[in-house]
Write an enzyme that holds these catalytic residues in place. Structure first.
Site, mmCIF file in Angstrom:
data_model
loop_
_atom_site.group_PDB
_atom_site.id
_atom_site.type_symbol
_atom_site.label_atom_id
_atom_site.label_comp_id
_atom_site.label_asym_id
_atom_site.label_seq_id
_atom_site.Cartn_x
_atom_site.Cartn_y
_atom_site.Cartn_z
ATOM 1 N N ASP A 404 31.103 73.561 56.497
ATOM 2 C CA ASP A 404 30.571 74.687 57.259
ATOM 3 C C ASP A 404 30.844 74.450 58.753
ATOM 4 O O ASP A 404 31.621 73.574 59.140
ATOM 5 C CB ASP A 404 29.080 74.843 56.959
ATOM 6 C CG ASP A 404 28.593 76.278 57.053
ATOM 7 O OD1 ASP A 404 28.974 76.970 58.004
ATOM 8 O OD2 ASP A 404 27.819 76.702 56.178
ATOM 9 N N ASP A 517 33.452 83.718 57.199
ATOM 10 C CA ASP A 517 32.035 84.099 57.197
ATOM 11 C C ASP A 517 31.746 84.923 58.459
ATOM 12 O O ASP A 517 32.592 85.048 59.351
ATOM 13 C CB ASP A 517 31.184 82.824 57.173
ATOM 14 C CG ASP A 517 29.734 83.072 56.779
ATOM 15 O OD1 ASP A 517 29.372 84.236 56.502
ATOM 16 O OD2 ASP A 517 28.964 82.095 56.766
ATOM 17 N N ASP A 593 23.603 85.230 51.879
ATOM 18 C CA ASP A 593 22.550 84.229 52.110
ATOM 19 C C ASP A 593 21.315 84.516 51.272
ATOM 20 O O ASP A 593 20.314 85.068 51.745
ATOM 21 C CB ASP A 593 22.196 84.185 53.593
ATOM 22 C CG ASP A 593 23.391 83.770 54.440
ATOM 23 O OD1 ASP A 593 24.335 83.175 53.899
ATOM 24 O OD2 ASP A 593 23.389 84.053 55.643
ATOM 25 N N HIS A 651 25.715 75.968 47.233
ATOM 26 C CA HIS A 651 25.654 76.034 48.692
ATOM 27 C C HIS A 651 24.190 76.056 49.119
ATOM 28 O O HIS A 651 23.323 76.524 48.369
ATOM 29 C CB HIS A 651 26.377 77.289 49.193
ATOM 30 C CG HIS A 651 26.496 77.368 50.689
ATOM 31 N ND1 HIS A 651 26.742 76.276 51.481
ATOM 32 C CD2 HIS A 651 26.394 78.428 51.535
ATOM 33 C CE1 HIS A 651 26.806 76.651 52.747
ATOM 34 N NE2 HIS A 651 26.590 77.952 52.806
#
Length: 918
Positions: A404, A517, A593, A651
């Site tokens: 990330d 993202d 998310d 994740h």
């Protein structure tokens, strides 16, 4: 993800995250329809009072289209109406201003090319209507009031503007205020509609943000009625049921790509993606429509339960029963009306017709279908090495490690933290040695830092999005002050693509792939956590016009970069959060998310089904939930569910506990390991399904009604689904259960439990007992599935391993299937370098035959055949192939499960062969 202030520029991204987030979505940060002036105006149109008429005396007929002038009788505004006949049972309708003050945006990049036209024939023409036919389908266009009826064969299936809700706000000059305060007419003529008096028509405020609306009101809206439909599906992305709900007493579904923190379940709020595709299905027909518009869009749905509203819409033959019906109302802030109608008649026809327009997912590399391990963030290269080694230590297959934003040098993409990831190439090569890959994140916001090459290049070459005043737009995201590449500009996309080349992305290799993202785009201090609508893009287009394709443009740039990086040889792998129609041609999608809660596990099925029927087959959700920490039971059940969903990635948020499987107790670890290993055994099936999706457009993960279109009990199901036409999957998504009720479709079909081989009759609901180790998955009788049961630490290491065939016979003792094989990574399959095999079992004979002339030199062989549902009596099997001749091999029969195992046929999978049971 949300920004909450302007005084924390000195904080790290982690600090920002901790102060930005609250316990759940703050609805006050996002508009309702009533707060959106164009939605308020469009939704306020009264049914049955359409003011739009066609002047059929202006009708022009071309070989594949008709065109006529349209007029709004309330204000005299003129429009151009066009209807095109396309190949494969599809029509396209466009309505635009006849002579706009300036061009209105028409969406680019979503279609995979200019649609192929079909011949059109006028079969009736009067002053009131014109009827045309193309192939077996017919369209009748009514002049006064304007509406359009589309027929599949002789059956009316779609009616356009039947409710009279059309609205097309023509461009006009802003009215001047007289000295007395009264509005005067603009130079373009009278203003008799209500858009001038609407307080949000010419400028609009939301919270502290002001939208200047330099072009004034430009909304377009139209209603569509689907006759004979029980339900409508699609228009993702929403965390809601698969079958769309009536919005009669709620806000419409919203399509506006937004970064929504800890999104709520079971509502119509906008999320990260917008795919304006709606599929309507009934017991006799399936149709679809595609609203090609990239601006903010709201969609109302009315169903059969709202018949008091819709019962008078369509006149049917006297005495006939009123069929079920679903109505929709699409409302967009700007652009034109550009709509495609897919007339079916069957579900797979609609899937094919739509994906011919926007494309299918190209066959992914084999590794992409395996297990992925991710976290925000793995601390450093030693942490990555440790997690990778632990996968092997605990015998957990894994193909990809992910990094990330913390892997970068101060949130500058295409860089590495000089201390934590100082040996990036060595780290990647260590993974590659085990057959694994690395994925790094590249977001669209660019840190405004004079020591950052990308920012300097963008500044020097004028590559950034501008404000309404023509200055470089600045917003806040993970790096702090950021600007955003103007991806509508082809030169900027080309520049971004070039950054992926190995000589530019230092430390990368061909085994590094990309995660895009925050590409809605997310702007922490912007209106609704995104970019201001009056920002300006290449060509002078406002952001409001192209907002929903910004993420698509981002992934196009990435795809082209990865393609160029390997000289066009290797298939790119990309994951995106923001998506639009056509995104499937470039990228996989995850649902954003989510949260470690049972409801979020449950919603993964309807969310992925909605994406799948809208063309995006390669979808998945964060295993375990991104936010919060799952308990052991939830974590196990999530792995088990994800093992049978297309994209399979664990994740979690940086503020959660570490959750690698070995950090749980031994039992939990074993259940997770078993789920992952089961996924790996089925990779040949996944790979075959994705190849067949690319060829024909049918979703890989599909609703039951796709295969059982007339079976009404399947229409509203969204807790179970099919993989291809072979596996029925019903994950356990509730805590503490000892059984699940599963609907098995097909009264003439039988289903086999993949673990116990128990046979179950279709056509009803059966209660199936489950333990914590059980994943309820069933193979359809009449199908053949190929598996690889030698599980290794990564999928590439199984490339030449042998296959096992599971032959599940139907009531007639027959079965069929397919198997696809290639090199697993290159585009050589498009040069006929592959094997596509037809597997048939009939009359106690199993055979493998080439489906086409393509060929690939596979070194795999057939290790075992398991035949389910076979009565006793077979004592041996005779195997025959060109290279091996005729050989008799052992068989073993299990009377309890009625299954026969043929042991070690040992024929090459690359040649044709036959096995005869005796």
């Amino acid at each position: 993800m949300r920004w909450v202030g302007f005084t924390v520029w000195f904080l790290s991204a982690v600090d920002i995250a901790l102060i930005c987030y609250v316990d759940a979505v703050d609805r006050m940060n996002f508009k309702s329809c009533q707060q959106s002036s164009f939605c308020r105006r469009c939704r306020g149109v009264q049914p049955g009072k359409s003011s739009y008429e066609l002047h059929l005396n202006t009708l022009k007929v071309e070989p594949s289209s008709i065109e006529a002038e349209m007029v709004n009788t309330e204000n005299g505004a003129r429009f151009r109406f066009q209807l095109f006949a396309l190949q494969d049972g599809t029509f396209r309708m466009k309505i635009n201003e006849w002579a706009p003050l300036k061009p209105r945006y028409e969406v680019q990049y979503a279609l995979q090319g200019e649609p192929l036209l079909n011949k059109l024939k006028v079969i009736e023409r009067t002053a009131e209507l014109v009827s045309v036919e193309a192939g077996a389908n017919k369209v009748t266009v009514h002049a006064i009031p304007f509406h359009v009826d589309l027929f599949s064969g002789d059956e009316l299936v779609i009616s356009v503007n039947a409710r009279g809700l059309m609205r097309f706000e023509h461009m006009r000059l802003k009215p001047e205020q007289s000295e007395g305060g009264e509005k005067t007419e603009g130079e373009d003529g009278p203003h008799h509609d209500d858009t001038v008096s609407d307080p949000g028509a010419w400028e609009e405020n939301f919270k502290s943000h002001h939208d200047t609306k330099p072009n004034g009101p430009t909304a377009v809206a139209l209603d569509f009625s689907f006759i004979g439909a029980h339900y409508a599906y699609g228009i993702p992305e929403h965390a809601d049921s698969f079958a769309l709900k009536s919005t009669k007493n709620m806000d419409p579904y919203r399509l506006y790509n937004l970064d929504v923190f800890e999104y709520e379940l079971n509502n119509a709020m906008a999320l990260y993606g917008s795919v304006p595709v709606l599929i309507a299905h009934g017991s006799t027909h399936t149709v679809g429509m595609f609203w090609l518009n990239a601006a903010e869009t709201w969609v109302d749905i009315l169903g059969t339960a709202d018949q008091n509203v819709v019962s008078s819409i369509v006149n049917f033959v006297s005495g006939s029963a009123t069929p079920p019906q679903v109505d929709s109302h699409f409302m967009s802030e700007s652009g034109i009306i550009d709509t495609f109608f897919m007339l079916g008649p069957k579900p797979k026809d609609v899937f094919r017709q739509y994906t011919k327009l926007t494309g299918t997912a190209p066959l992914p590399q084999y590794f992409a279908l395996a297990h992925h391990q991710c976290r925000w963030n793995y601390n450093d290269q030693d942490d990555v090495r440790n997690v990778d080694n632990k996968m092997d230590e605990y015998d957990i297959p894994n193909d990809v490690m992910w990094l990330d934003i913390e892997h970068t040098d101060s949130k500058k993409y295409f860089t590495w933290d000089p201390i934590k990831f100082s040996q990036a190439t060595e780290m990647i090569n260590n993974l590659t040695a085990k057959g694994r890959k690395l994925v790094t994140i590249v977001d669209p916001h660019i840190k405004r830092d004079s020591n950052y090459f990308l920012h300097n290049d963008a500044e020097n070459n004028d590559y950034y999005v501008k404000t309404k005043d023509g200055k470089v737009f600045e917003g806040w995201c993970w790096p702090g002050s950021s600007s955003y590449l103007d991806l509508l500009n082809p030169e900027v996309r080309s520049y971004l693509s070039s950054q992926y080349l190995l000589q530019n992305y230092h430390g990368s290799t061909l085994d590094l792939y990309i995660w895009n993202d925050m590409n809605e785009p997310s702007v922490f201090n912007g209106p609704e956590v995104t970019m201001h609508k009056d920002c300006l893009h290449y060509g002078g287009w406002e952001h409001r016009d192209i907002h929903n394709i910004y993420g698509l443009l981002h992934t196009i740039s990435t795809y082209e970069g990865l393609l160029q990086r390997s000289g066009g040889k290797l298939r790119p792998f990309i994951l995106t959060r923001s998506h639009y129609a056509g995104s499937q041609r470039y990228t996989s999608v995850w649902t954003g998310d989510n949260t470690a809660e049972w409801g979020h596990l449950q919603i993964t099925i309807p969310m992925c089904l909605s994406l799948s029927v809208a063309g995006i087959s390669f979808c998945g959700a964060d295993v375990g939930g991104f936010f919060k920490s799952p308990d052991a039971e939830l974590f196990v059940r999530w792995y088990q569910a994800a093992a049978f969903q297309p994209f399979f990635r664990t994740h979690s948020h940086i503020d959660t506990k570490r959750r690698e499987p070995w950090l749980f107790d031994e039992h939990t670890l074993s259940f997770i390991r078993d789920a992952i290993r089961k996924r790996y055994s089925f990779l040949p099936l996944w790979y075959t399904l994705f190849f067949e999706h690319e060829q024909g457009g049918a979703p890989v993960m599909r609703p039951l009604w796709a295969e059982y279109p007339s079976e009404v009990p399947t229409f509203a199901l969204d807790d179970e689904y099919l993989l291809g036409d072979k596996l029925l999957v019903h994950p356990v998504v509730h805590p503490g259960v000892s059984d699940v009720s599963i609907y098995f479709p097909g009264p003439q079909d039988v289903w086999y439990d993949i673990d116990t081989h128990r046979k179950i009759q279709g056509g009803g609901t059966v209660k199936i007992p489950v333990t914590i180790s059980k994943i309820p998955v069933f193979q359809k009788g009449g199908t053949i599935i190929s598996k690889k049961e030698r599980i290794r630490r990564s999928s590439s290491l199984t490339h030449h391993d042998p296959y096992t065939l599971f032959v599940a016979v139907d009531r007639n003792g027959s079965a069929s299937g397919t198997l696809y094989i290639d090199d697993g990574q290159s585009f050589d399959y498009r040069k006929q370098k592959y094997l596509y095999l037809s597997l048939e079992f009939n009359g106690n004979k199993l055979s493998s035959r080439y489906l086409d002339a393509a060929w690939y030199p596979s070194r795999s062989w057939l290790e075992r055949v398991v035949i389910l549902g076979l009565p006793p009596g077979v004592t041996n099997a005779q195997v025959e192939s060109k290279s091996g001749g005729r050989v008799t091999v052992e068989t073993m029969y299990n009377s309890e499960t009625q299954s026969l195992t043929v042991r070690k046929p040992a024929v090459s999978i690359a040649e044709e062969w036959t096995i005869v049971l005796q």
